[in-house]
Design a protein around this motif. Structure first.
Motif, mmCIF file in Angstrom:
data_model
loop_
_atom_site.group_PDB
_atom_site.id
_atom_site.type_symbol
_atom_site.label_atom_id
_atom_site.label_comp_id
_atom_site.label_asym_id
_atom_site.label_seq_id
_atom_site.Cartn_x
_atom_site.Cartn_y
_atom_site.Cartn_z
ATOM 1 N N ALA A 77 0.834 -1.204 0.000
ATOM 2 C CA ALA A 77 0.000 0.000 0.000
ATOM 3 C C ALA A 77 0.868 1.253 0.000
ATOM 4 N N THR A 78 1.976 1.223 0.745
ATOM 5 C CA THR A 78 2.899 2.363 0.758
ATOM 6 C C THR A 78 3.568 2.529 -0.601
ATOM 7 N N TRP A 79 4.010 1.415 -1.185
ATOM 8 C CA TRP A 79 4.647 1.454 -2.501
ATOM 9 C C TRP A 79 3.677 1.957 -3.561
ATOM 10 N N ARG A 80 2.416 1.546 -3.459
ATOM 11 C CA ARG A 80 1.406 1.899 -4.473
ATOM 12 C C ARG A 80 1.176 3.401 -4.532
ATOM 13 N N MET A 81 1.400 4.105 -3.421
ATOM 14 C CA MET A 81 1.215 5.547 -3.388
ATOM 15 C C MET A 81 2.532 6.287 -3.585
ATOM 16 N N GLY A 82 3.632 5.553 -3.734
ATOM 17 C CA GLY A 82 4.949 6.172 -3.800
ATOM 18 C C GLY A 82 5.423 6.469 -5.208
ATOM 19 N N GLU A 87 2.018 4.703 -12.470
ATOM 20 C CA GLU A 87 1.314 5.885 -12.964
ATOM 21 C C GLU A 87 1.667 7.169 -12.218
ATOM 22 N N GLN A 88 2.781 7.191 -11.498
ATOM 23 C CA GLN A 88 3.104 8.370 -10.699
ATOM 24 C C GLN A 88 3.447 9.591 -11.535
ATOM 25 N N GLY A 89 3.733 9.400 -12.817
ATOM 26 C CA GLY A 89 4.008 10.539 -13.686
ATOM 27 C C GLY A 89 2.763 11.231 -14.193
ATOM 28 N N TRP A 90 1.594 10.655 -13.917
ATOM 29 C CA TRP A 90 0.352 11.254 -14.384
ATOM 30 C C TRP A 90 -0.042 12.412 -13.488
ATOM 31 N N THR A 91 -0.893 13.283 -14.012
ATOM 32 C CA THR A 91 -1.412 14.374 -13.202
ATOM 33 C C THR A 91 -2.491 13.848 -12.256
ATOM 34 N N GLY A 92 -2.830 14.638 -11.269
ATOM 35 C CA GLY A 92 -3.857 14.228 -10.316
ATOM 36 C C GLY A 92 -3.262 13.580 -9.082
ATOM 37 N N ILE A 93 -4.133 12.982 -8.304
ATOM 38 C CA ILE A 93 -3.709 12.333 -7.058
ATOM 39 C C ILE A 93 -4.030 10.848 -7.111
ATOM 40 N N SER A 94 -3.273 10.091 -6.343
ATOM 41 C CA SER A 94 -3.511 8.653 -6.257
ATOM 42 C C SER A 94 -4.504 8.363 -5.141
ATOM 43 N N ALA A 144 -17.055 -4.026 4.597
ATOM 44 C CA ALA A 144 -16.783 -5.462 4.582
ATOM 45 C C ALA A 144 -15.974 -5.907 3.371
ATOM 46 N N VAL A 145 -15.787 -5.016 2.379
ATOM 47 C CA VAL A 145 -15.105 -5.419 1.140
ATOM 48 C C VAL A 145 -13.827 -4.598 0.962
ATOM 49 N N HIS A 146 -12.900 -5.164 0.200
ATOM 50 C CA HIS A 146 -11.635 -4.488 -0.122
ATOM 51 C C HIS A 146 -11.777 -3.916 -1.528
ATOM 52 N N ILE A 147 -11.646 -2.587 -1.665
ATOM 53 C CA ILE A 147 -11.863 -1.906 -2.932
ATOM 54 C C ILE A 147 -10.549 -1.334 -3.439
ATOM 55 N N ALA A 148 -10.220 -1.621 -4.689
ATOM 56 C CA ALA A 148 -8.979 -1.114 -5.291
ATOM 57 C C ALA A 148 -9.214 -0.811 -6.756
ATOM 58 N N ALA A 149 -8.238 -0.144 -7.370
ATOM 59 C CA ALA A 149 -8.311 0.209 -8.793
ATOM 60 C C ALA A 149 -7.058 -0.276 -9.502
ATOM 61 N N VAL A 150 -7.216 -0.652 -10.758
ATOM 62 C CA VAL A 150 -6.057 -1.034 -11.565
ATOM 63 C C VAL A 150 -5.114 0.159 -11.686
ATOM 64 N N CYS A 151 -5.664 1.337 -11.951
ATOM 65 C CA CYS A 151 -4.895 2.588 -12.001
ATOM 66 C C CYS A 151 -5.215 3.389 -10.742
ATOM 67 N N ALA A 152 -4.223 3.645 -9.926
ATOM 68 C CA ALA A 152 -4.468 4.412 -8.703
ATOM 69 C C ALA A 152 -4.794 5.865 -9.019
ATOM 70 N N ARG A 153 -4.342 6.344 -10.178
ATOM 71 C CA ARG A 153 -4.677 7.695 -10.627
ATOM 72 C C ARG A 153 -5.526 7.605 -11.887
ATOM 73 N N ARG A 154 -6.287 8.640 -12.144
ATOM 74 C CA ARG A 154 -7.116 8.658 -13.344
ATOM 75 C C ARG A 154 -6.279 9.049 -14.550
#
Length: 259
Positions: A77-82, A87-94, A144-154
């Motif tokens: 989870a830490t790596w995914r936001m790092g 997709e860290q080069g994209w604009t917007g927020i993760s 009760a569910v774990h929600i995630a996205a393939v792309c953390a940023r849009r």
């Protein structure tokens, strides 16, 4: 053209010098040459006394091998936001994944919607309200569910770039392996391609079996996750007629989940 023309000697000398530097020393040869023939290796042989030199590839042209993904959900989870996330080069927020680490049901969407950034969570706004009703219909809630996205940023175009699709698929399958849910609901085409390698329309109506440790289909046993592909809530808002099919997908998702 007239019989008398003025030729600039300087321009003529410049042209002759250029041809000389290019290696042209004869305008017409005595032997015929087939200009349409396929070149042979001899045609590219180096001149006597010269050796071919292979230049090293530019550092920018050498893509670094992806680093190993973290083997715990907390570290992942830490790596995914790092800064090393694809997709860290994209604009917007993760937007981080949410929900219990040991959830029996995991939800995977393609990417955050436009309103999700302001809300600070995936599946907000009108699609989120419909999603909450879908969960309630099968006796579940967000808690009760774990929600995630393939792309953390849009993505800029709202669609996952093809050049990153393979890597993001690897990341998503690794995420599923860390959660190890009993059931996985894929909402939309990008999520279906990331996990199952096929479009949502082709994957629907089947309870796929996924080994969440290896990321391969067709497994059974303790490492088995049942996977169902269905419509994203944003699509259902545009095409309400598909809600009946989505309901059948939800029923398939929960079938024999306690077994």
């Amino acid at each position: 053209m007239g019989a008398y023309q003025t030729i600039d000697p300087a321009l003529a000398a410049s042209a002759l010098e250029w041809w000389h530097d290019a290696g042209v020393d004869l305008i017409v040869g005595d032997d015929p040459f087939d200009w349409l023939a396929t070149p042979t290796d001899e045609a590219f042989a180096p001149m006597p006394g010269l050796a071919l030199v292979t230049l090293p590839a530019s550092p920018a042209a050498i893509a670094p091998a992806p680093a190993a993904l973290p083997d715990t959900l907390e570290a992942f989870a830490t790596w995914r936001m790092g800064p090393e996330a694809p997709e860290q080069g994209w604009t917007g927020i993760s937007l981080a994944a949410s929900g219990p680490a040991d959830a029996a049901v995991m939800i995977l969407v393609d990417c955050p919607d436009r309103d999700d950034g302001q809300a600070g969570q995936l599946l907000s706004g009108a699609p989120g309200r419909l999603f909450d009703r879908m969960l309630a219909a099968i006796g579940l809630s967000r808690d009760a569910v774990h929600i995630a996205a393939v792309c953390a940023r849009r993505p800029a175009a709202g669609r996952m770039p093809r050049e990153l699709e393979t890597r993001l698929g690897e990341v998503s399958r690794h995420h599923v392996g860390l959660v190890a849910p009993k059931r996985l609901l894929l909402l939309g085409n990008a999520a279906s391609r990331a996990i199952l390698g096929t479009e949502m329309g082709q994957a629907r109506g089947i309870l796929h079996r996924l080994n969440h440790r290896t990321g391969t289909e067709g497994s059974t046993g303790e490492q088995d996750t049942g996977v169902v592909a269905s419509f994203h809530p944003r699509f259902l808002l545009e095409k309400p007629v598909a809600k009946a099919e989505a309901w059948r997908d939800l029923q398939l998702l929960m079938k024999d989940i306690g077994a």
